[in-house]
Design a protein around this motif. Structure first.
Motif, mmCIF file in Angstrom:
data_model
loop_
_atom_site.group_PDB
_atom_site.id
_atom_site.type_symbol
_atom_site.label_atom_id
_atom_site.label_comp_id
_atom_site.label_asym_id
_atom_site.label_seq_id
_atom_site.Cartn_x
_atom_site.Cartn_y
_atom_site.Cartn_z
ATOM 1 N N THR A 59 -14.513 37.291 -37.806
ATOM 2 C CA THR A 59 -15.294 36.609 -36.538
ATOM 3 C C THR A 59 -14.508 35.449 -36.160
ATOM 4 O O THR A 59 -14.641 35.410 -34.840
ATOM 5 N N SER A 60 -14.196 35.084 -36.774
ATOM 6 C CA SER A 60 -13.697 33.845 -35.353
ATOM 7 C C SER A 60 -12.481 33.882 -34.926
ATOM 8 O O SER A 60 -11.609 33.986 -34.197
ATOM 9 N N LEU A 61 -11.696 35.263 -35.832
ATOM 10 C CA LEU A 61 -9.833 35.272 -35.266
ATOM 11 C C LEU A 61 -10.489 36.411 -34.578
ATOM 12 O O LEU A 61 -9.528 36.195 -33.642
ATOM 13 N N PHE A 62 -11.341 37.078 -34.416
ATOM 14 C CA PHE A 62 -12.285 38.294 -33.725
ATOM 15 C C PHE A 62 -12.115 36.899 -31.990
ATOM 16 O O PHE A 62 -11.683 38.165 -31.167
ATOM 17 N N ALA A 63 -12.935 36.206 -32.338
ATOM 18 C CA ALA A 63 -13.339 35.956 -31.105
ATOM 19 C C ALA A 63 -11.937 35.548 -30.049
ATOM 20 O O ALA A 63 -11.905 35.191 -29.494
ATOM 21 N N ASP A 64 -11.115 34.715 -31.243
ATOM 22 C CA ASP A 64 -9.589 34.200 -31.068
ATOM 23 C C ASP A 64 -9.298 35.297 -29.827
ATOM 24 O O ASP A 64 -8.694 34.744 -28.777
ATOM 25 N N TYR A 65 -8.913 36.188 -30.314
ATOM 26 C CA TYR A 65 -8.320 37.545 -30.055
ATOM 27 C C TYR A 65 -9.380 37.739 -28.462
ATOM 28 O O TYR A 65 -8.236 37.633 -27.325
ATOM 29 N N ALA A 66 -10.310 37.860 -28.416
ATOM 30 C CA ALA A 66 -10.616 37.964 -27.569
ATOM 31 C C ALA A 66 -11.122 36.902 -26.300
ATOM 32 O O ALA A 66 -9.976 37.465 -25.156
ATOM 33 N N ARG A 67 -11.025 36.083 -26.896
ATOM 34 C CA ARG A 67 -10.816 34.268 -25.586
ATOM 35 C C ARG A 67 -8.965 34.351 -24.971
ATOM 36 O O ARG A 67 -8.714 34.572 -24.016
ATOM 37 N N TRP A 68 -8.097 35.119 -25.917
ATOM 38 C CA TRP A 68 -6.690 35.096 -25.615
ATOM 39 C C TRP A 68 -6.610 36.124 -24.329
ATOM 40 O O TRP A 68 -6.195 36.357 -23.747
ATOM 41 N N GLN A 69 -7.488 37.546 -24.964
ATOM 42 C CA GLN A 69 -7.510 38.783 -23.544
ATOM 43 C C GLN A 69 -8.278 38.280 -22.395
ATOM 44 O O GLN A 69 -7.348 38.530 -21.676
ATOM 45 N N ARG A 70 -8.693 37.534 -22.638
ATOM 46 C CA ARG A 70 -9.556 37.236 -21.321
ATOM 47 C C ARG A 70 -8.607 36.087 -20.440
ATOM 48 O O ARG A 70 -8.514 36.405 -19.288
ATOM 49 N N PHE A 71 -8.094 35.236 -21.245
ATOM 50 C CA PHE A 71 -6.957 34.009 -20.824
ATOM 51 C C PHE A 71 -5.780 35.337 -20.150
ATOM 52 O O PHE A 71 -5.119 34.492 -18.953
#
Length: 166
Positions: free
Chosen positions: A4-16
Motif C-alpha cells: 500500500t505505501s509502495l503504491f502510494a509512493d509510486y503515485a506521488r512520484w508520478q504526480r511530481f
C-alpha cells in the motif's frame, strides 16, 4: 515496506513527474510566445475564434497556467477553458470563460466532474520583455484571482465533450 505505501509512493512520484512535465511545457510555450512577438490584439483574435467555436460546437481548449503558492512558489497547472466571450474594456481585452482544472500538484490528475468548473476573467495585455534585448510581448493573467497567471491556451488542443461539466 508494504504494498500500500509502495503504491502510494509510486503515485506521488508520478504526480511530481507530471508536474515537472507541465512546468517544462509551460516555460517552452511562454518562451515561444515571447519569441513570436505576438501582441495582445493578435492573441485576442485567437480567443475570439475560441469563443465562436465554443458557442457553435461547445469547444474547450487545453490551458496551462501558473498558480502562486505560499512562499513565492509558482507551479504549473492544467485545465480546459471554455471561452464564452471576449470584451475590450478601457485598453485591456478581457476574456470571460469557464475553467475546468485537469491537473494540480495537490490533486493530481482530475477527471471532468471531480472538481466544479470555475468562472474566470482573464486580462490580455502587452508587456515589455527585457532580457538581452527589449521587445514587446503579450501576457494573459487571471483578473479575478491574482494567484493564477501566465495563461497559455492551445488552439490545436480542443475537446467538445466537456460542455456538461461547465
Amino acid at each position: 515496506m508494504d504494498s500500500t505505501s509502495l503504491f502510494a509512493d509510486y503515485a506521488r512520484w508520478q504526480r511530481f513527474q507530471r508536474q515537472d512535465q507541465l512546468h517544462r511545457e509551460h516555460n517552452a510555450a511562454v518562451r515561444k510566445l515571447a519569441e513570436s512577438g505576438a501582441m495582445a490584439s493578435r492573441v485576442a483574435e485567437g480567443y475570439r475564434s475560441m469563443a465562436e467555436k465554443g458557442a457553435a460546437e461547445g469547444a474547450c481548449y487545453r490551458t496551462l497556467f501558473l498558480r502562486q503558492r505560499p512562499h513565492e512558489t509558482s507551479l504549473a497547472c492544467e485545465g480546459w477553458l471554455f471561452v464564452r466571450r471576449v470584451l475590450a474594456e478601457g485598453g485591456i481585452t478581457r476574456v470571460r470563460g469557464t475553467l475546468l482544472e485537469s491537473f494540480t500538484l495537490e490533486d493530481g490528475s482530475l477527471t471532468p466532474g471531480d472538481k466544479p468548473a470555475i468562472k474566470v476573467t482573464l486580462d490580455i495585455y502587452d508587456e515589455i520583455l527585457v532580457k538581452r534585448t527589449m521587445k514587446m510581448g503579450c501576457r494573459i493573467d487571471r483578473q479575478d484571482d491574482d494567484r493564477d497567471r501566465h495563461f497559455i491556451t492551445f488552439l490545436d488542443s480542443v475537446r467538445g465533450d466537456l460542455r456538461q461539466h461547465m
